[in-house]
Design a protein around this motif. Sequence first.
Motif, PDB file in Angstrom:
ATOM      1  N   GLU A   1      27.534  75.850  77.624  1.00 31.32           N
ATOM      2  CA  GLU A   1      28.267  75.315  76.110  1.00 31.32           C
ATOM      3  C   GLU A   1      28.430  76.845  75.721  1.00 31.32           C
ATOM      4  OE1 GLU A   1      25.172  73.210  74.070  1.00 31.32           O
ATOM      5  OE2 GLU A   1      25.527  71.654  74.744  1.00 31.32           O
ATOM      6  N   GLU A   2      30.099  76.855  76.061  1.00 30.46           N
ATOM      7  CA  GLU A   2      30.583  78.136  75.456  1.00 30.46           C
ATOM      8  C   GLU A   2      30.442  78.514  73.987  1.00 30.46           C
ATOM      9  OE1 GLU A   2      31.024  80.267  77.765  1.00 30.46           O
ATOM     10  OE2 GLU A   2      30.955  78.965  79.509  1.00 30.46           O
ATOM     11  N   HIS A   3      30.375  77.374  73.094  1.00 29.04           N
ATOM     12  CA  HIS A   3      30.341  77.571  71.731  1.00 29.04           C
ATOM     13  C   HIS A   3      29.344  77.986  71.371  1.00 29.04           C
ATOM     14  CE1 HIS A   3      29.172  73.421  72.595  1.00 29.04           C
ATOM     15  NE2 HIS A   3      28.698  73.523  71.504  1.00 29.04           N
ATOM     16  N   TRP A   4      28.338  78.348  72.242  1.00 33.08           N
ATOM     17  CA  TRP A   4      26.728  78.792  71.679  1.00 33.08           C
ATOM     18  C   TRP A   4      26.793  80.063  71.970  1.00 33.08           C
ATOM     19  CZ3 TRP A   4      23.940  76.094  68.011  1.00 33.08           C
ATOM     20  CH2 TRP A   4      24.150  74.639  68.333  1.00 33.08           C
ATOM     21  N   ARG A   5      25.972  80.826  71.423  1.00 32.82           N
ATOM     22  CA  ARG A   5      25.743  82.268  71.741  1.00 32.82           C
ATOM     23  C   ARG A   5      24.003  82.733  71.252  1.00 32.82           C
ATOM     24  NH1 ARG A   5      28.585  85.613  74.360  1.00 32.82           N
ATOM     25  NH2 ARG A   5      30.395  84.852  73.433  1.00 32.82           N
ATOM     26  N   ARG A   6      23.594  83.078  72.304  1.00 35.79           N
ATOM     27  CA  ARG A   6      22.104  83.737  72.252  1.00 35.79           C
ATOM     28  C   ARG A   6      21.939  84.925  71.429  1.00 35.79           C
ATOM     29  NH1 ARG A   6      18.031  85.845  76.721  1.00 35.79           N
ATOM     30  NH2 ARG A   6      16.291  85.445  75.787  1.00 35.79           N
ATOM     31  N   TRP A   7      21.216  84.858  70.291  1.00 35.02           N
ATOM     32  CA  TRP A   7      20.762  86.150  69.507  1.00 35.02           C
ATOM     33  C   TRP A   7      19.383  86.388  69.772  1.00 35.02           C
ATOM     34  CZ3 TRP A   7      24.197  87.276  64.823  1.00 35.02           C
ATOM     35  CH2 TRP A   7      25.397  86.726  65.093  1.00 35.02           C
TER      36      TRP A   7
ATOM     37  N   ARG B   1      12.584  70.708  71.481  1.00 35.50           N
ATOM     38  CA  ARG B   1      13.782  71.177  72.565  1.00 35.50           C
ATOM     39  C   ARG B   1      12.868  71.384  73.908  1.00 35.50           C
ATOM     40  NH1 ARG B   1      18.505  73.982  69.677  1.00 35.50           N
ATOM     41  NH2 ARG B   1      19.311  72.128  68.082  1.00 35.50           N
TER      42      ARG B   1
ATOM     43  N   HIS C   1      13.212  73.713  77.547  1.00 29.50           N
ATOM     44  CA  HIS C   1      14.069  74.861  77.713  1.00 29.50           C
ATOM     45  C   HIS C   1      13.503  75.257  79.034  1.00 29.50           C
ATOM     46  CE1 HIS C   1      15.301  75.652  73.603  1.00 29.50           C
ATOM     47  NE2 HIS C   1      13.890  75.513  73.220  1.00 29.50           N
TER      48      HIS C   1
ATOM     49  N   ASP D   1      17.702  72.592  78.299  1.00 30.18           N
ATOM     50  CA  ASP D   1      18.835  73.737  78.341  1.00 30.18           C
ATOM     51  C   ASP D   1      18.265  74.750  79.285  1.00 30.18           C
ATOM     52  OD1 ASP D   1      17.102  75.800  76.643  1.00 30.18           O
ATOM     53  OD2 ASP D   1      17.870  74.472  75.137  1.00 30.18           O
TER      54      ASP D   1
END
Length: 141
Positions: free
Chosen positions: A129-135, A69, A71, A107
């Motif tokens: 991308e609102e369906h992703w959340r950073r953890w 990926r 970044h 991204d």
Amino acid sequence: MTDLRIRTAVPADLDSVLAFWRTAAEGTSISDDRAGVERLVARDPEALLLAERGGDLVGTVIAGFDGWRCHLYRLAVHPERRRQGIGSALLAAAEERFVRLGGRRADAMVLVRNETAHQAWGAAGYGPEEHWRRWVKPLTD
């Protein structure tokens, strides 16, 4: 904009990069110290891109590629130099790097509260991308 120079950072740049981020970057990171940036440059010498105009540091971006990926971090332009194409030039250089390395999608980490950045990223063709959340989990104190 012919006087804008984009280049990779070297260890001698790191103190000025850290000082620049205190002026130009929104928010802070656990890695915003000399040791953290030294590790970045040692591991991937082409990841930290600098924009210079007239010998002055006017912008940065970290274009990290892990082999899978692409970044983007720390896209920052000096407040007095914004809206002059510096951010666009940094992103173009980062994207060229990613394509050269075989990357297919980039991204960006963008603070929710940074509305100015939202506009800049949107203008560059990026979208949330609102369906992703950073953890996250800090690994050190």
